[in-house]
Design a protein around this motif. Structure first.
Motif, PDB file in Angstrom:
ATOM      1  N   ASP A 114       0.812  -1.212   0.000  1.00  0.00           N
ATOM      2  CA  ASP A 114       0.000   0.000   0.000  1.00  0.00           C
ATOM      3  C   ASP A 114       0.848   1.266   0.000  1.00  0.00           C
ATOM      4  O   ASP A 114       0.563   2.231   0.724  1.00  0.00           O
ATOM      5  N   ARG A 115       1.883   1.227  -0.796  1.00  0.00           N
ATOM      6  CA  ARG A 115       2.742   2.386  -1.001  1.00  0.00           C
ATOM      7  C   ARG A 115       2.897   2.614  -2.491  1.00  0.00           C
ATOM      8  O   ARG A 115       2.632   1.726  -3.303  1.00  0.00           O
ATOM      9  N   ASP A 116       3.340   3.794  -2.878  1.00  0.00           N
ATOM     10  CA  ASP A 116       3.527   4.068  -4.296  1.00  0.00           C
ATOM     11  C   ASP A 116       4.494   3.065  -4.902  1.00  0.00           C
ATOM     12  O   ASP A 116       5.605   2.877  -4.380  1.00  0.00           O
ATOM     13  N   PRO A 117       4.097   2.407  -5.998  1.00  0.00           N
ATOM     14  CA  PRO A 117       4.989   1.417  -6.609  1.00  0.00           C
ATOM     15  C   PRO A 117       6.205   2.073  -7.268  1.00  0.00           C
ATOM     16  O   PRO A 117       6.134   3.213  -7.731  1.00  0.00           O
ATOM     17  N   VAL A 118       7.302   1.363  -7.278  1.00  0.00           N
ATOM     18  CA  VAL A 118       8.530   1.801  -7.951  1.00  0.00           C
ATOM     19  C   VAL A 118       8.991   0.676  -8.862  1.00  0.00           C
ATOM     20  O   VAL A 118       8.643  -0.489  -8.648  1.00  0.00           O
ATOM     21  N   ASP A 119       9.772   1.016  -9.873  1.00  0.00           N
ATOM     22  CA  ASP A 119      10.110   0.006 -10.880  1.00  0.00           C
ATOM     23  C   ASP A 119      11.116  -1.025 -10.398  1.00  0.00           C
ATOM     24  O   ASP A 119      11.268  -2.080 -11.007  1.00  0.00           O
ATOM     25  N   TRP A 120      11.781  -0.754  -9.265  1.00  0.00           N
ATOM     26  CA  TRP A 120      12.822  -1.668  -8.806  1.00  0.00           C
ATOM     27  C   TRP A 120      12.385  -2.574  -7.651  1.00  0.00           C
ATOM     28  O   TRP A 120      13.182  -3.359  -7.135  1.00  0.00           O
ATOM     29  N   ALA A 121      11.132  -2.500  -7.231  1.00  0.00           N
ATOM     30  CA  ALA A 121      10.667  -3.315  -6.111  1.00  0.00           C
ATOM     31  C   ALA A 121       9.274  -3.860  -6.388  1.00  0.00           C
ATOM     32  O   ALA A 121       8.476  -3.245  -7.102  1.00  0.00           O
ATOM     33  N   ASP A 122       8.990  -5.025  -5.844  1.00  0.00           N
ATOM     34  CA  ASP A 122       7.642  -5.581  -5.920  1.00  0.00           C
ATOM     35  C   ASP A 122       6.712  -4.780  -5.008  1.00  0.00           C
ATOM     36  O   ASP A 122       7.158  -4.191  -4.016  1.00  0.00           O
ATOM     37  N   ALA A 123       5.425  -4.771  -5.338  1.00  0.00           N
ATOM     38  CA  ALA A 123       4.474  -3.992  -4.545  1.00  0.00           C
ATOM     39  C   ALA A 123       3.086  -4.616  -4.615  1.00  0.00           C
ATOM     40  O   ALA A 123       2.686  -5.168  -5.643  1.00  0.00           O
ATOM     41  N   VAL A 124       2.371  -4.520  -3.500  1.00  0.00           N
ATOM     42  CA  VAL A 124       0.971  -4.938  -3.433  1.00  0.00           C
ATOM     43  C   VAL A 124       0.172  -3.730  -2.958  1.00  0.00           C
ATOM     44  O   VAL A 124       0.451  -3.185  -1.886  1.00  0.00           O
ATOM     45  N   MET A 125      -0.809  -3.325  -3.747  1.00  0.00           N
ATOM     46  CA  MET A 125      -1.605  -2.156  -3.406  1.00  0.00           C
ATOM     47  C   MET A 125      -3.083  -2.521  -3.387  1.00  0.00           C
ATOM     48  O   MET A 125      -3.524  -3.373  -4.161  1.00  0.00           O
ATOM     49  N   SER A 126      -3.817  -1.870  -2.508  1.00  0.00           N
ATOM     50  CA  SER A 126      -5.268  -1.986  -2.504  1.00  0.00           C
ATOM     51  C   SER A 126      -5.857  -0.932  -3.432  1.00  0.00           C
ATOM     52  O   SER A 126      -5.377   0.203  -3.467  1.00  0.00           O
ATOM     53  N   ASP A 127      -6.884  -1.304  -4.177  1.00  0.00           N
ATOM     54  CA  ASP A 127      -7.478  -0.379  -5.146  1.00  0.00           C
ATOM     55  C   ASP A 127      -8.465   0.555  -4.445  1.00  0.00           C
ATOM     56  O   ASP A 127      -9.683   0.496  -4.655  1.00  0.00           O
ATOM     57  N   HIS A 128      -7.926   1.432  -3.606  1.00  0.00           N
ATOM     58  CA  HIS A 128      -8.761   2.355  -2.829  1.00  0.00           C
ATOM     59  C   HIS A 128      -9.566   3.297  -3.727  1.00  0.00           C
ATOM     60  O   HIS A 128     -10.661   3.712  -3.358  1.00  0.00           O
ATOM     61  N   ALA A 129      -9.029   3.627  -4.884  1.00  0.00           N
ATOM     62  CA  ALA A 129      -9.723   4.560  -5.767  1.00  0.00           C
ATOM     63  C   ALA A 129     -11.057   3.994  -6.235  1.00  0.00           C
ATOM     64  O   ALA A 129     -12.094   4.662  -6.161  1.00  0.00           O
ATOM     65  N   SER A 130     -11.050   2.752  -6.715  1.00  0.00           N
ATOM     66  CA  SER A 130     -12.291   2.176  -7.238  1.00  0.00           C
ATOM     67  C   SER A 130     -13.292   1.938  -6.118  1.00  0.00           C
ATOM     68  O   SER A 130     -14.506   2.141  -6.293  1.00  0.00           O
ATOM     69  N   GLY A 131     -12.823   1.507  -4.949  1.00  0.00           N
ATOM     70  CA  GLY A 131     -13.729   1.280  -3.825  1.00  0.00           C
ATOM     71  C   GLY A 131     -14.391   2.558  -3.359  1.00  0.00           C
ATOM     72  O   GLY A 131     -15.602   2.600  -3.097  1.00  0.00           O
ATOM     73  N   THR A 132     -13.602   3.619  -3.255  1.00  0.00           N
ATOM     74  CA  THR A 132     -14.159   4.912  -2.833  1.00  0.00           C
ATOM     75  C   THR A 132     -15.132   5.445  -3.870  1.00  0.00           C
ATOM     76  O   THR A 132     -16.180   6.009  -3.529  1.00  0.00           O
ATOM     77  N   LYS A 133     -14.816   5.256  -5.138  1.00  0.00           N
ATOM     78  CA  LYS A 133     -15.724   5.700  -6.199  1.00  0.00           C
ATOM     79  C   LYS A 133     -17.068   4.990  -6.090  1.00  0.00           C
ATOM     80  O   LYS A 133     -18.134   5.607  -6.249  1.00  0.00           O
TER      81      LYS A 133
ATOM     82  N   GLY B  59      16.281 -14.633  -7.165  1.00  0.00           N
ATOM     83  CA  GLY B  59      17.329 -13.635  -7.137  1.00  0.00           C
ATOM     84  C   GLY B  59      16.819 -12.265  -7.559  1.00  0.00           C
ATOM     85  O   GLY B  59      15.653 -12.078  -7.895  1.00  0.00           O
ATOM     86  N   LEU B  60      17.683 -11.278  -7.529  1.00  0.00           N
ATOM     87  CA  LEU B  60      17.331  -9.899  -7.845  1.00  0.00           C
ATOM     88  C   LEU B  60      17.598  -9.584  -9.309  1.00  0.00           C
ATOM     89  O   LEU B  60      18.171 -10.391 -10.037  1.00  0.00           O
ATOM     90  N   GLY B  61      17.218  -8.429  -9.706  1.00  0.00           N
ATOM     91  CA  GLY B  61      17.529  -7.974 -11.058  1.00  0.00           C
ATOM     92  C   GLY B  61      16.313  -7.767 -11.932  1.00  0.00           C
ATOM     93  O   GLY B  61      16.318  -6.913 -12.799  1.00  0.00           O
ATOM     94  N   ALA B  62      15.263  -8.564 -11.707  1.00  0.00           N
ATOM     95  CA  ALA B  62      14.070  -8.416 -12.532  1.00  0.00           C
ATOM     96  C   ALA B  62      13.309  -7.154 -12.142  1.00  0.00           C
ATOM     97  O   ALA B  62      13.411  -6.667 -11.017  1.00  0.00           O
ATOM     98  N   GLU B  63      12.539  -6.641 -13.088  1.00  0.00           N
ATOM     99  CA  GLU B  63      11.739  -5.457 -12.812  1.00  0.00           C
ATOM    100  C   GLU B  63      10.663  -5.768 -11.782  1.00  0.00           C
ATOM    101  O   GLU B  63      10.157  -6.891 -11.705  1.00  0.00           O
ATOM    102  N   GLY B  64      10.327  -4.781 -10.979  1.00  0.00           N
ATOM    103  CA  GLY B  64       9.345  -4.986  -9.923  1.00  0.00           C
ATOM    104  C   GLY B  64       7.981  -5.393 -10.464  1.00  0.00           C
ATOM    105  O   GLY B  64       7.534  -4.905 -11.492  1.00  0.00           O
ATOM    106  N   ARG B  65       7.327  -6.288  -9.747  1.00  0.00           N
ATOM    107  CA  ARG B  65       5.965  -6.719 -10.097  1.00  0.00           C
ATOM    108  C   ARG B  65       4.981  -6.010  -9.179  1.00  0.00           C
ATOM    109  O   ARG B  65       5.190  -5.946  -7.975  1.00  0.00           O
ATOM    110  N   HIS B  66       3.896  -5.520  -9.754  1.00  0.00           N
ATOM    111  CA  HIS B  66       2.921  -4.736  -8.998  1.00  0.00           C
ATOM    112  C   HIS B  66       1.554  -5.398  -9.087  1.00  0.00           C
ATOM    113  O   HIS B  66       1.058  -5.668 -10.178  1.00  0.00           O
TER     114      HIS B  66
END
Length: 206
Positions: free
Chosen positions: A17-36, A181-188
């Motif tokens: 639940d943080r802004d995604p970046v291209d070098w790290a994996d990230a899991v976000m909740s879709d707060h925008a669609s729920g609030t809408k 291992g490391l090196g691959a682009e982050g998955r979101h």
């Protein structure tokens, strides 16, 4: 900065639940669609003065909730009243302070969305202190399902997401990263939200 510090550590990182970046994996909740979804339902019931209380705008969940709020108004060609969006903290006492200030206005909101899991108790306390009846005098929607929301009288509608699933996805991403291992682009991964309608939501007072 802190982001560069984390990147330079060279260890697997999963952002939740943080802004995604291209070098790290990230899991976000879709707060925008729920609030809408929540705001759109309130608008369909005749509400126009809908308050959104949430955390600081620098934080991903708060910004996404504001985007969803604004999108619901824009879809109906309705203007947003900026003073009804109160930001700065997700804590209960902030919910009480924000709600108390808005409810004390000459034209108070007819609905409040507590855009943070801990904010709901503060919002309910502010409403009770003014002797208002939930759903009759004011509609209330919380964020994240909780015992408070379920057991309150009346039960509180919520914008909800599967928090356990967020944890499972984060762990799966981390374990996979450790194996591969490391090196691959982050998955979101974006976890969907849903709007659980309950008795705390009624038509706009006339």
């Amino acid at each position: 900065d802190f982001e560069q510090f984390l990147k330079n550590l060279g260890i697997p990182i999963v952002l939740v639940d943080r802004d995604p970046v291209d070098w790290a994996d990230a899991v976000m909740s879709d707060h925008a669609s729920g609030t809408k979804l929540a705001v759109d339902h309130l608008l369909s019931l005749g509400h126009r003065r809908i308050a959104l209380l949430t955390g600081g705008r620098a934080l991903y969940p708060a910004r996404q909730r504001i985007l969803g709020y604004e999108a619901a108004f824009a879809a109906r060609g309705l203007p947003v009243e900026p003073e009804l969006i109160q930001t700065g903290s997700f804590l209960s006492n902030a919910g009480f302070r924000f709600a108390s200030g808005l409810l004390g206005q000459r034209s108070p909101p007819t609905a409040i969305i507590a855009g943070g899991i801990d904010m709901l108790s503060g919002v309910l306390r502010a409403i009770r202190s003014r002797g208002m009846a939930i759903s009759r005098d004011i509609s209330v929607i919380g964020s994240g399902n909780s015992e408070l929301a379920e057991l309150h009288t009346p039960p509180i509608a919520v914008v909800s997401w599967d928090q356990a699933e967020v944890g499972r996805i984060a762990v799966a991403l981390l374990l996979d990263r450790l194996r591969s291992g490391l090196g691959a682009e982050g998955r979101h991964v974006l976890v969907p939200n849903e709007f659980l309608l309950r008795a705390s939501v009624g038509s706009a007072p006339t």
